[in-house]
Design a protein around this motif. Structure first.
Motif, PDB file in Angstrom:
ATOM      1  N   ASN A  23      -5.725   7.860   5.111  1.00 65.84           N
ATOM      2  CA  ASN A  23      -5.049   6.560   5.395  1.00 65.84           C
ATOM      3  C   ASN A  23      -5.506   4.946   4.995  1.00 65.84           C
ATOM      4  O   ASN A  23      -5.287   4.458   4.494  1.00 65.84           O
ATOM      5  CB  ASN A  23      -5.406   5.803   6.088  1.00 65.84           C
ATOM      6  N   LEU A  24      -6.941   5.344   4.413  1.00 64.50           N
ATOM      7  CA  LEU A  24      -7.563   3.735   3.834  1.00 64.50           C
ATOM      8  C   LEU A  24      -7.148   3.240   2.114  1.00 64.50           C
ATOM      9  O   LEU A  24      -7.170   2.591   1.779  1.00 64.50           O
ATOM     10  CB  LEU A  24      -9.481   4.613   3.600  1.00 64.50           C
ATOM     11  N   PRO A  25      -6.667   5.057   1.835  1.00 71.24           N
ATOM     12  CA  PRO A  25      -6.062   4.630   0.398  1.00 71.24           C
ATOM     13  C   PRO A  25      -4.889   3.994   0.045  1.00 71.24           C
ATOM     14  O   PRO A  25      -4.325   3.226  -0.734  1.00 71.24           O
ATOM     15  CB  PRO A  25      -6.332   5.809  -0.756  1.00 71.24           C
ATOM     16  N   LYS A  26      -4.170   4.311   1.362  1.00 73.67           N
ATOM     17  CA  LYS A  26      -2.931   3.649   1.041  1.00 73.67           C
ATOM     18  C   LYS A  26      -3.101   1.806   1.868  1.00 73.67           C
ATOM     19  O   LYS A  26      -2.322   1.642   1.679  1.00 73.67           O
ATOM     20  CB  LYS A  26      -2.084   4.544   3.032  1.00 73.67           C
ATOM     21  N   LEU A  27      -3.648   2.126   2.746  1.00 71.19           N
ATOM     22  CA  LEU A  27      -4.274   0.230   3.767  1.00 71.19           C
ATOM     23  C   LEU A  27      -4.691  -0.091   2.629  1.00 71.19           C
ATOM     24  O   LEU A  27      -3.939  -1.083   2.246  1.00 71.19           O
ATOM     25  CB  LEU A  27      -5.789   0.521   4.932  1.00 71.19           C
ATOM     26  N   GLY A  28      -5.436   0.135   1.289  1.00 75.51           N
ATOM     27  CA  GLY A  28      -5.267  -0.160   0.127  1.00 75.51           C
ATOM     28  C   GLY A  28      -4.325  -1.033  -0.877  1.00 75.51           C
ATOM     29  O   GLY A  28      -4.584  -2.296  -1.353  1.00 75.51           O
ATOM     30  N   LYS A  29      -3.261  -0.060  -1.160  1.00 73.51           N
ATOM     31  CA  LYS A  29      -2.933  -0.052  -1.550  1.00 73.51           C
ATOM     32  C   LYS A  29      -1.594  -0.823  -1.592  1.00 73.51           C
ATOM     33  O   LYS A  29      -1.220  -1.986  -1.860  1.00 73.51           O
ATOM     34  CB  LYS A  29      -2.076   1.669  -2.284  1.00 73.51           C
ATOM     35  N   SER A  30      -1.570  -0.451   0.298  1.00 70.91           N
ATOM     36  CA  SER A  30      -0.110  -1.887   0.504  1.00 70.91           C
ATOM     37  C   SER A  30      -1.015  -3.263   0.432  1.00 70.91           C
ATOM     38  O   SER A  30      -0.189  -4.249   1.037  1.00 70.91           O
ATOM     39  CB  SER A  30       0.200  -0.659   2.648  1.00 70.91           C
ATOM     40  N   GLY A  32      -3.314  -4.357  -1.578  1.00 70.35           N
ATOM     41  CA  GLY A  32      -2.691  -4.407  -2.925  1.00 70.35           C
ATOM     42  C   GLY A  32      -1.556  -5.301  -2.814  1.00 70.35           C
ATOM     43  O   GLY A  32      -1.112  -6.232  -4.229  1.00 70.35           O
ATOM     44  N   SER A  33      -0.304  -5.166  -3.126  1.00 71.92           N
ATOM     45  CA  SER A  33       0.989  -4.768  -3.354  1.00 71.92           C
ATOM     46  C   SER A  33       1.437  -5.884  -2.420  1.00 71.92           C
ATOM     47  O   SER A  33       2.450  -7.150  -2.789  1.00 71.92           O
ATOM     48  CB  SER A  33       1.461  -3.708  -3.274  1.00 71.92           C
ATOM     49  N   THR A  34       1.139  -6.719  -1.475  1.00 73.68           N
ATOM     50  CA  THR A  34       1.000  -7.699  -0.097  1.00 73.68           C
ATOM     51  C   THR A  34       0.817  -8.865  -1.243  1.00 73.68           C
ATOM     52  O   THR A  34       1.044 -10.242  -1.780  1.00 73.68           O
ATOM     53  CB  THR A  34       0.867  -7.280   1.237  1.00 73.68           C
ATOM     54  N   VAL A  35      -0.869  -9.007  -1.605  1.00 74.56           N
ATOM     55  CA  VAL A  35      -1.374  -9.400  -2.358  1.00 74.56           C
ATOM     56  C   VAL A  35      -0.538 -10.115  -3.675  1.00 74.56           C
ATOM     57  O   VAL A  35       0.060 -11.579  -3.809  1.00 74.56           O
ATOM     58  CB  VAL A  35      -3.180  -9.477  -2.556  1.00 74.56           C
ATOM     59  N   LYS A  36       0.091  -9.077  -4.461  1.00 74.54           N
ATOM     60  CA  LYS A  36       0.907  -9.178  -5.266  1.00 74.54           C
ATOM     61  C   LYS A  36       1.775 -10.000  -4.969  1.00 74.54           C
ATOM     62  O   LYS A  36       2.370 -10.772  -6.184  1.00 74.54           O
ATOM     63  CB  LYS A  36       1.057  -7.865  -5.877  1.00 74.54           C
ATOM     64  N   ASN A  37       2.607  -9.811  -3.897  1.00 74.43           N
ATOM     65  CA  ASN A  37       4.148  -9.796  -3.796  1.00 74.43           C
ATOM     66  C   ASN A  37       3.673 -11.800  -3.470  1.00 74.43           C
ATOM     67  O   ASN A  37       4.514 -12.317  -3.255  1.00 74.43           O
ATOM     68  CB  ASN A  37       4.543  -9.341  -2.807  1.00 74.43           C
ATOM     69  N   ILE A  38       2.944 -11.759  -2.053  1.00 75.27           N
ATOM     70  CA  ILE A  38       2.763 -13.796  -2.100  1.00 75.27           C
ATOM     71  C   ILE A  38       2.650 -14.149  -3.605  1.00 75.27           C
ATOM     72  O   ILE A  38       2.941 -14.863  -3.709  1.00 75.27           O
ATOM     73  CB  ILE A  38       1.347 -12.990  -0.880  1.00 75.27           C
ATOM     74  N   ARG A  39       1.564 -13.822  -4.131  1.00 73.17           N
ATOM     75  CA  ARG A  39       1.379 -14.614  -5.481  1.00 73.17           C
ATOM     76  C   ARG A  39       2.721 -14.611  -5.977  1.00 73.17           C
ATOM     77  O   ARG A  39       2.535 -15.609  -7.159  1.00 73.17           O
ATOM     78  CB  ARG A  39       0.214 -13.514  -6.336  1.00 73.17           C
ATOM     79  N   GLU A  40       3.433 -13.752  -6.193  1.00 71.89           N
ATOM     80  CA  GLU A  40       4.993 -13.456  -6.886  1.00 71.89           C
ATOM     81  C   GLU A  40       5.859 -14.975  -6.310  1.00 71.89           C
ATOM     82  O   GLU A  40       6.390 -15.348  -7.121  1.00 71.89           O
ATOM     83  CB  GLU A  40       5.433 -11.912  -7.210  1.00 71.89           C
TER      84      GLU A  40
END
Length: 86
Positions: A23-30, A32-40
């Motif tokens: 689950n650690l790679p999934k956690l990192g991916k989510s 990262g996508s959360t940070v990207k969405n916040i920036r956008e």
């Protein structure tokens, strides 16, 4: 104030123990996508102050596509359940 070298290792080991190696790679991916969405979102808020309102047609197209995919998924699930019942 920020963690140094050995502290990062301890943090990573604790995260590995809590979430597990799968689950650690999934956690990192989510994360990262959360940070990207916040920036956008922050960028779009700044841009929307200067621009005109966004047209809702794009949302309607997305909603229609989502409904179509949900219908396909429901049909596939029903087909699988019917196959399992036999």
């Amino acid at each position: 104030m920020f963690p140094k070298g050995m502290e990062w290792i301890v943090i990573l080991i604790v995260a590995l123990l809590i979430f597990g190696p799968k689950n650690l790679p999934k956690l990192g991916k989510s994360l990262g996508s959360t940070v990207k969405n916040i920036r956008e979102g922050m960028e779009s808020d700044e841009a929307s102050k200067d621009d005109e309102p966004v047209v809702a047609e794009e949302d309607a197209d997305d909603d229609a596509e989502i409904r179509e995919l949900e219908a396909k998924l429901a049909a596939a699930k029903k087909k699988k359940e019917d196959g399992d019942a036999e």
